[in-house]
Write a protein that holds these residues in place. Structure first.
Motif, PDB file in Angstrom:
ATOM      1  N   ILE A  82      20.698 -93.606  40.399  1.00 19.14           N
ATOM      2  CA  ILE A  82      20.250 -93.242  41.657  1.00 19.14           C
ATOM      3  C   ILE A  82      18.526 -94.127  41.837  1.00 19.14           C
ATOM      4  O   ILE A  82      18.607 -94.434  42.836  1.00 19.14           O
ATOM      5  N   GLY A  83      17.910 -94.008  40.778  1.00 21.00           N
ATOM      6  CA  GLY A  83      16.724 -94.549  41.065  1.00 21.00           C
ATOM      7  C   GLY A  83      16.896 -96.280  41.121  1.00 21.00           C
ATOM      8  O   GLY A  83      16.097 -96.881  41.713  1.00 21.00           O
ATOM      9  N   THR A  84      17.836 -96.659  40.472  1.00 21.53           N
ATOM     10  CA  THR A  84      17.976 -98.166  40.441  1.00 21.53           C
ATOM     11  C   THR A  84      18.549 -98.497  41.501  1.00 21.53           C
ATOM     12  O   THR A  84      18.051 -99.434  42.081  1.00 21.53           O
ATOM     13  N   VAL A  85      19.445 -97.764  42.138  1.00 19.83           N
ATOM     14  CA  VAL A  85      20.090 -98.028  43.426  1.00 19.83           C
ATOM     15  C   VAL A  85      18.834 -97.921  44.691  1.00 19.83           C
ATOM     16  O   VAL A  85      18.876 -98.722  45.555  1.00 19.83           O
ATOM     17  N   ALA A  86      18.188 -96.848  44.530  1.00 20.38           N
ATOM     18  CA  ALA A  86      17.162 -96.734  45.556  1.00 20.38           C
ATOM     19  C   ALA A  86      16.002 -97.890  45.443  1.00 20.38           C
ATOM     20  O   ALA A  86      15.685 -98.207  46.559  1.00 20.38           O
ATOM     21  N   GLY A  87      15.900 -98.382  44.236  1.00 19.95           N
ATOM     22  CA  GLY A  87      14.994 -99.360  44.052  1.00 19.95           C
ATOM     23  C   GLY A  87      15.525-100.777  44.646  1.00 19.95           C
ATOM     24  O   GLY A  87      14.909-101.444  45.250  1.00 19.95           O
ATOM     25  N   VAL A  88      17.035-101.002  44.430  1.00 14.13           N
ATOM     26  CA  VAL A  88      17.386-102.297  45.060  1.00 14.13           C
ATOM     27  C   VAL A  88      17.467-102.185  46.405  1.00 14.13           C
ATOM     28  O   VAL A  88      17.017-103.320  47.074  1.00 14.13           O
ATOM     29  N   MET A  89      17.990-100.919  46.964  1.00 18.04           N
ATOM     30  CA  MET A  89      17.792-100.652  48.583  1.00 18.04           C
ATOM     31  C   MET A  89      16.515-101.163  49.125  1.00 18.04           C
ATOM     32  O   MET A  89      16.388-101.615  50.250  1.00 18.04           O
TER      33      MET A  89
END
Length: 53
Positions: A36-43
């Motif tokens: 979730i953290g990675t996806v949020a960072g990418v987004m």
């Protein structure tokens, strides 16, 4: 006497299973948090670059 031994063995097995489940749950929660953290960072990075233009 046998039922006491069976009870102790059953309790030990339950304890091991519960401990394993707790470890698995902790690892799963950690993995989900990382994803979730990675996806949020990418987004956020994508949205930020779009906003910058």
């Amino acid at each position: 006497m046998l039922y006491v031994i069976g009870f102790v063995i059953g309790f030990a097995v339950m304890f091991v299973l519960v401990s394993a489940l707790k470890l698995l749950a902790g690892a799963a929660l950690t993995a989900v948090g990382v994803v979730i953290g990675t996806v949020a960072g990418v987004m956020e990075g994508l949205l930020g670059s779009h906003d910058g233009r």
